[in-house]
Design a protein around this motif. Sequence first.
Motif, PDB file in Angstrom:
ATOM      1  N   PRO A  12      13.864   3.928  14.408  1.00  0.00           N
ATOM      2  CA  PRO A  12      12.602   3.241  14.083  1.00  0.00           C
ATOM      3  C   PRO A  12      12.205   3.358  12.610  1.00  0.00           C
ATOM      4  CG  PRO A  12      12.169   5.255  15.294  1.00  0.00           C
ATOM      5  CD  PRO A  12      13.655   5.080  15.283  1.00  0.00           C
ATOM      6  N   TRP A  13      12.845   4.263  11.862  1.00  0.00           N
ATOM      7  CA  TRP A  13      12.560   4.419  10.440  1.00  0.00           C
ATOM      8  C   TRP A  13      13.353   3.426   9.583  1.00  0.00           C
ATOM      9  CZ3 TRP A  13       8.972   7.709   8.324  1.00  0.00           C
ATOM     10  CH2 TRP A  13       8.376   8.620   9.198  1.00  0.00           C
ATOM     11  N   GLY A  25      10.044 -12.847  -4.684  1.00  0.00           N
ATOM     12  CA  GLY A  25       8.726 -13.335  -4.320  1.00  0.00           C
ATOM     13  C   GLY A  25       8.518 -13.439  -2.822  1.00  0.00           C
ATOM     14  N   THR A  26       9.593 -13.435  -2.046  1.00  0.00           N
ATOM     15  CA  THR A  26       9.475 -13.484  -0.597  1.00  0.00           C
ATOM     16  C   THR A  26       8.939 -12.135  -0.122  1.00  0.00           C
ATOM     17  OG1 THR A  26      11.398 -14.930  -0.506  1.00  0.00           O
ATOM     18  CG2 THR A  26      10.702 -13.927   1.565  1.00  0.00           C
ATOM     19  N   GLN A  27       7.978 -12.193   0.789  1.00  0.00           N
ATOM     20  CA  GLN A  27       7.311 -10.967   1.215  1.00  0.00           C
ATOM     21  C   GLN A  27       7.052 -10.997   2.708  1.00  0.00           C
ATOM     22  OE1 GLN A  27       3.610 -10.414  -0.841  1.00  0.00           O
ATOM     23  NE2 GLN A  27       3.309  -8.361  -0.062  1.00  0.00           N
ATOM     24  N   ARG A  28       7.011  -9.801   3.298  1.00  0.00           N
ATOM     25  CA  ARG A  28       6.595  -9.669   4.695  1.00  0.00           C
ATOM     26  C   ARG A  28       5.898  -8.324   4.857  1.00  0.00           C
ATOM     27  NH1 ARG A  28      10.220  -7.297   9.224  1.00  0.00           N
ATOM     28  NH2 ARG A  28      11.549  -6.002   7.960  1.00  0.00           N
ATOM     29  N   THR A  29       4.982  -8.270   5.810  1.00  0.00           N
ATOM     30  CA  THR A  29       4.283  -7.016   6.086  1.00  0.00           C
ATOM     31  C   THR A  29       4.679  -6.533   7.480  1.00  0.00           C
ATOM     32  OG1 THR A  29       2.356  -8.190   6.940  1.00  0.00           O
ATOM     33  CG2 THR A  29       2.319  -7.577   4.612  1.00  0.00           C
ATOM     34  N   VAL A  30       4.669  -5.222   7.625  1.00  0.00           N
ATOM     35  CA  VAL A  30       5.052  -4.610   8.893  1.00  0.00           C
ATOM     36  C   VAL A  30       4.098  -3.451   9.171  1.00  0.00           C
ATOM     37  CG1 VAL A  30       6.838  -3.319  10.116  1.00  0.00           C
ATOM     38  CG2 VAL A  30       7.500  -5.153   8.558  1.00  0.00           C
ATOM     39  N   GLN A  31       3.626  -3.391  10.397  1.00  0.00           N
ATOM     40  CA  GLN A  31       2.885  -2.228  10.874  1.00  0.00           C
ATOM     41  C   GLN A  31       3.689  -1.679  12.040  1.00  0.00           C
ATOM     42  OE1 GLN A  31      -0.972  -3.913  11.752  1.00  0.00           O
ATOM     43  NE2 GLN A  31      -1.756  -3.244   9.772  1.00  0.00           N
ATOM     44  N   ARG A  32       4.026  -0.384  11.924  1.00  0.00           N
ATOM     45  CA  ARG A  32       4.868   0.218  12.956  1.00  0.00           C
ATOM     46  C   ARG A  32       4.468   1.675  13.119  1.00  0.00           C
ATOM     47  NH1 ARG A  32      11.325  -0.033  12.204  1.00  0.00           N
ATOM     48  NH2 ARG A  32      10.929  -2.265  12.407  1.00  0.00           N
ATOM     49  N   THR A  33       4.445   2.129  14.356  1.00  0.00           N
ATOM     50  CA  THR A  33       4.232   3.539  14.651  1.00  0.00           C
ATOM     51  C   THR A  33       5.580   4.118  15.049  1.00  0.00           C
ATOM     52  OG1 THR A  33       1.967   3.119  15.365  1.00  0.00           O
ATOM     53  CG2 THR A  33       2.967   5.190  16.076  1.00  0.00           C
ATOM     54  N   VAL A  34       5.990   5.163  14.322  1.00  0.00           N
ATOM     55  CA  VAL A  34       7.306   5.765  14.550  1.00  0.00           C
ATOM     56  C   VAL A  34       7.134   7.245  14.861  1.00  0.00           C
ATOM     57  CG1 VAL A  34       8.483   4.102  13.068  1.00  0.00           C
ATOM     58  CG2 VAL A  34       7.649   6.226  12.089  1.00  0.00           C
ATOM     59  N   PRO A  35       8.068   7.826  15.617  1.00  0.00           N
ATOM     60  CA  PRO A  35       7.973   9.262  15.895  1.00  0.00           C
ATOM     61  C   PRO A  35       8.453  10.078  14.692  1.00  0.00           C
ATOM     62  CG  PRO A  35       9.900   8.347  16.981  1.00  0.00           C
ATOM     63  CD  PRO A  35       9.170   7.200  16.342  1.00  0.00           C
ATOM     64  N   ALA A  36       7.731  11.141  14.392  1.00  0.00           N
ATOM     65  CA  ALA A  36       8.135  12.029  13.292  1.00  0.00           C
ATOM     66  C   ALA A  36       9.426  12.740  13.664  1.00  0.00           C
ATOM     67  CB  ALA A  36       7.040  13.049  13.008  1.00  0.00           C
ATOM     68  N   PRO A  37      10.332  12.891  12.696  1.00  0.00           N
ATOM     69  CA  PRO A  37      11.556  13.646  12.972  1.00  0.00           C
ATOM     70  C   PRO A  37      11.212  15.094  13.316  1.00  0.00           C
ATOM     71  CG  PRO A  37      11.674  12.546  10.826  1.00  0.00           C
ATOM     72  CD  PRO A  37      10.282  12.392  11.329  1.00  0.00           C
TER      73      PRO A  37
END
Length: 189
Positions: A12-13, A25-37
């Motif tokens: 997930p990282w 110039g191409t852009q995207r946003t991501v919101q993600r919750t991942v487990p800490a190692p």
Amino acid sequence: MSTKHPRPDDNPWVFSTRELGRRPGTQRTVQRTVPAPDGDAEIGLAGVITIPGGSDVELDLSFESVTEGVYVSGTAHARLEGECSRCLDPISDEVDIRIGELFAYPDSATEETTDADEIPRLVEERIDLTQQVRDAVVTDLPMAPLCTPDCPGLCAGCGARWADLPPDHGHETLDPRWAALTERLPTTE
């Protein structure tokens, strides 16, 4: 018998940049919750204060294609656990960190003129943010976390918490140079 290696998509990282192409110039946003190692890969200062393994790390990121690679910016939010460096009581806190990192394209001028430990690289159009979050968190953590700014700590004589001891608590200490003299003098009671 072959050993199955996890695909980068299973981590997930790891984030794909394929849809950005190499179009600056191409852009995207991501919101993600991942487990800490966890274990040896735990994020923080081992034995002092860390993001508990398996706990949620909330990432809010922007990926932007630039001439030399993909620039990743955003924030990470996580819960911290550790112990007070003065009284050793458990403490918990939260950390919000900013991320800003260029990942160089293969065969770019940046890749050719810098070492991999200076600027990270895209590998098969993927970015692994584990190290960048780890570095940002560790530089933001206090080296000696406290439960309260005025924590009195522990009594050096008995190890009890000063906060739990009466105001007149103390230990008689005798200078070792005078110890032989006290054996020869009578005590008054």
